[in-house]
Design a protein around this motif. Structure first.
Motif, PDB file in Angstrom:
ATOM      1  N   LEU A 227       5.113 -38.627  41.925  1.00 40.65           N
ATOM      2  CA  LEU A 227       5.144 -39.950  42.473  1.00 40.65           C
ATOM      3  C   LEU A 227       6.269 -40.686  41.758  1.00 40.65           C
ATOM      4  O   LEU A 227       7.185 -41.074  42.103  1.00 40.65           O
ATOM      5  N   GLU A 228       6.081 -40.343  40.472  1.00 46.16           N
ATOM      6  CA  GLU A 228       7.433 -40.860  39.465  1.00 46.16           C
ATOM      7  C   GLU A 228       8.795 -40.358  39.740  1.00 46.16           C
ATOM      8  O   GLU A 228       9.528 -41.101  39.964  1.00 46.16           O
ATOM      9  N   MET A 229       8.842 -38.975  39.987  1.00 49.82           N
ATOM     10  CA  MET A 229      10.176 -38.571  40.240  1.00 49.82           C
ATOM     11  C   MET A 229      10.319 -38.866  41.672  1.00 49.82           C
ATOM     12  O   MET A 229      11.760 -39.062  42.016  1.00 49.82           O
ATOM     13  N   SER A 230       9.618 -38.776  42.668  1.00 48.74           N
ATOM     14  CA  SER A 230      10.072 -39.130  43.895  1.00 48.74           C
ATOM     15  C   SER A 230      10.738 -40.730  44.117  1.00 48.74           C
ATOM     16  O   SER A 230      11.743 -41.177  44.645  1.00 48.74           O
ATOM     17  N   ARG A 231       9.907 -41.612  43.150  1.00 46.77           N
ATOM     18  CA  ARG A 231      10.509 -43.102  43.270  1.00 46.77           C
ATOM     19  C   ARG A 231      11.729 -43.136  42.607  1.00 46.77           C
ATOM     20  O   ARG A 231      12.724 -43.690  42.978  1.00 46.77           O
ATOM     21  N   ARG A 232      11.872 -42.303  41.586  1.00 40.57           N
ATOM     22  CA  ARG A 232      13.206 -42.280  40.920  1.00 40.57           C
ATOM     23  C   ARG A 232      14.279 -41.521  41.835  1.00 40.57           C
ATOM     24  O   ARG A 232      15.349 -42.093  41.824  1.00 40.57           O
ATOM     25  N   VAL A 233      14.058 -40.466  42.319  1.00 46.76           N
ATOM     26  CA  VAL A 233      15.070 -39.888  43.401  1.00 46.76           C
ATOM     27  C   VAL A 233      15.313 -40.762  44.577  1.00 46.76           C
ATOM     28  O   VAL A 233      16.514 -41.151  44.976  1.00 46.76           O
ATOM     29  N   PHE A 234      14.329 -41.346  45.045  1.00 48.40           N
ATOM     30  CA  PHE A 234      14.490 -42.371  46.130  1.00 48.40           C
ATOM     31  C   PHE A 234      15.287 -43.601  45.799  1.00 48.40           C
ATOM     32  O   PHE A 234      16.323 -44.075  46.526  1.00 48.40           O
ATOM     33  N   GLY A 235      14.897 -44.273  44.619  1.00 46.41           N
ATOM     34  CA  GLY A 235      15.994 -45.255  44.053  1.00 46.41           C
ATOM     35  C   GLY A 235      17.136 -44.722  43.985  1.00 46.41           C
ATOM     36  O   GLY A 235      18.318 -45.710  44.169  1.00 46.41           O
ATOM     37  N   GLU A 236      17.608 -43.579  43.326  1.00 42.09           N
ATOM     38  CA  GLU A 236      19.117 -43.086  43.168  1.00 42.09           C
ATOM     39  C   GLU A 236      19.625 -43.029  44.638  1.00 42.09           C
ATOM     40  O   GLU A 236      20.705 -43.303  44.702  1.00 42.09           O
ATOM     41  N   GLN A 237      19.076 -42.416  45.504  1.00 38.82           N
ATOM     42  CA  GLN A 237      19.583 -42.113  46.855  1.00 38.82           C
ATOM     43  C   GLN A 237      19.812 -43.677  47.373  1.00 38.82           C
ATOM     44  O   GLN A 237      21.000 -44.001  48.001  1.00 38.82           O
ATOM     45  N   LYS A 238      18.979 -44.654  47.450  1.00 42.25           N
ATOM     46  CA  LYS A 238      19.154 -46.002  47.638  1.00 42.25           C
ATOM     47  C   LYS A 238      20.563 -46.777  47.154  1.00 42.25           C
ATOM     48  O   LYS A 238      21.509 -47.117  47.736  1.00 42.25           O
ATOM     49  N   GLU A 239      20.526 -46.484  45.877  1.00 39.16           N
ATOM     50  CA  GLU A 239      21.764 -46.961  44.997  1.00 39.16           C
ATOM     51  C   GLU A 239      23.332 -46.250  45.433  1.00 39.16           C
ATOM     52  O   GLU A 239      24.070 -46.867  45.774  1.00 39.16           O
ATOM     53  N   LEU A 240      22.882 -45.054  45.673  1.00 36.73           N
ATOM     54  CA  LEU A 240      24.190 -44.219  46.029  1.00 36.73           C
ATOM     55  C   LEU A 240      24.653 -44.739  47.561  1.00 36.73           C
ATOM     56  O   LEU A 240      25.683 -45.275  47.717  1.00 36.73           O
ATOM     57  N   GLN A 241      23.496 -45.002  48.451  1.00 40.98           N
ATOM     58  CA  GLN A 241      23.979 -45.576  49.891  1.00 40.98           C
ATOM     59  C   GLN A 241      24.579 -47.110  49.636  1.00 40.98           C
ATOM     60  O   GLN A 241      25.389 -47.370  50.466  1.00 40.98           O
ATOM     61  N   ARG A 242      23.919 -47.914  48.743  1.00 42.62           N
ATOM     62  CA  ARG A 242      24.495 -49.042  48.537  1.00 42.62           C
ATOM     63  C   ARG A 242      25.939 -49.064  48.310  1.00 42.62           C
ATOM     64  O   ARG A 242      26.660 -49.655  48.763  1.00 42.62           O
ATOM     65  N   ARG A 243      26.197 -48.275  47.298  1.00 39.27           N
ATOM     66  CA  ARG A 243      27.648 -48.243  46.683  1.00 39.27           C
ATOM     67  C   ARG A 243      28.608 -47.522  47.722  1.00 39.27           C
ATOM     68  O   ARG A 243      29.760 -47.879  47.721  1.00 39.27           O
ATOM     69  N   GLN A 244      28.210 -46.574  48.552  1.00 38.35           N
ATOM     70  CA  GLN A 244      29.008 -45.945  49.450  1.00 38.35           C
ATOM     71  C   GLN A 244      29.433 -47.321  50.628  1.00 38.35           C
ATOM     72  O   GLN A 244      30.318 -47.245  51.043  1.00 38.35           O
ATOM     73  N   GLN A 245      28.289 -48.153  50.862  1.00 35.53           N
ATOM     74  CA  GLN A 245      28.689 -49.185  51.844  1.00 35.53           C
ATOM     75  C   GLN A 245      29.570 -50.077  51.348  1.00 35.53           C
ATOM     76  O   GLN A 245      30.305 -50.854  52.080  1.00 35.53           O
ATOM     77  N   LEU A 246      29.334 -50.193  49.993  1.00 31.73           N
ATOM     78  CA  LEU A 246      30.417 -51.451  49.385  1.00 31.73           C
ATOM     79  C   LEU A 246      31.884 -50.794  49.286  1.00 31.73           C
ATOM     80  O   LEU A 246      32.744 -51.423  49.153  1.00 31.73           O
ATOM     81  N   ALA A 247      32.084 -49.368  49.233  1.00 32.24           N
ATOM     82  CA  ALA A 247      33.315 -49.050  49.055  1.00 32.24           C
ATOM     83  C   ALA A 247      34.118 -48.931  50.305  1.00 32.24           C
ATOM     84  O   ALA A 247      33.772 -49.210  51.277  1.00 32.24           O
TER      85      ALA A 247
END
Length: 190
Positions: free
Chosen positions: A170-190
């Protein structure tokens, strides 16, 4: 027959728990190294209810005493048949499993349920586990009781390890999901 029961609360939403449930035997879970294979046999969605039904075969490397395999035959790999039901409408996951290996000597039927916590349904998930253990060795009540007691005790030890391992997933899933969301957010801003 002996019964093992356990309850706990995961500090994760039902959505996180029900999603991570499919990864609980992944390499992130150092407590489940005994699981050597998980094969999905079937997966269907009921068009009327939306319930996802999955059947899996789970292969485990067990530390079975040598005298057991000498007397009963077989080897240290055992198999478990699992049927799960994911009901997205009521937010409930129900998993039912039974042992296939040595089932002529010992029957273990486990039911696990994940549901949103009553007081904190958005951020916590209730876990309930029930296992019925029944030795099938004729009229030797003392032997049956001994086998059942040993199995329930071992089941409890394994259940504790299983919860600890699932927490890591669960901890690793939350971390990976959070990283994916952050990457998507950065891609949208670029």
């Amino acid at each position: 027959m002996k019964v093992f029961e356990s309850k706990c609360t995961f500090e994760y939403s039902w959505e996180e728990v029900s999603t991570a449930n499919w990864r609980k035997y992944c390499p992130w879970n150092e407590k489940s190294t005994h699981v050597i294979a998980t094969d999905t046999l079937s997966r269907t969605v009921d068009p009327k209810t939306g319930i996802l039904r999955t059947e899996r075969l789970i292969a485990c490397q067990q530390s079975v005493p040598k005298w057991v395999t000498a007397v009963l035959g077989g080897n240290a790999v055992s198999y478990v048949y699992e049927t799960s039901y994911v009901d997205p409408a009521s937010k409930k996951v129900t998993m039912c499993s039974t042992n296939l290996t040595y089932s002529n000597v010992l029957s273990v039927r486990e039911t696990v349920v994940y549901q949103p916590h009553q007081k904190s349904p958005e951020s916590r998930t209730e876990f309930k586990q029930n296992a019925e253990v029944m030795a099938l060795c004729g009229g030797w009540q003392k032997v049956k009781n001994g086998i059942e007691d040993f199995t329930v005790e071992r089941f409890g030890q394994n259940a504790k390890k299983g919860r600890e391992g699932f927490e890591a997933v669960l901890e690793m899933s939350r971390r990976v999901f959070g990283e994916q969301k952050e990457l998507q957010r950065r891609q949208q801003l670029a």
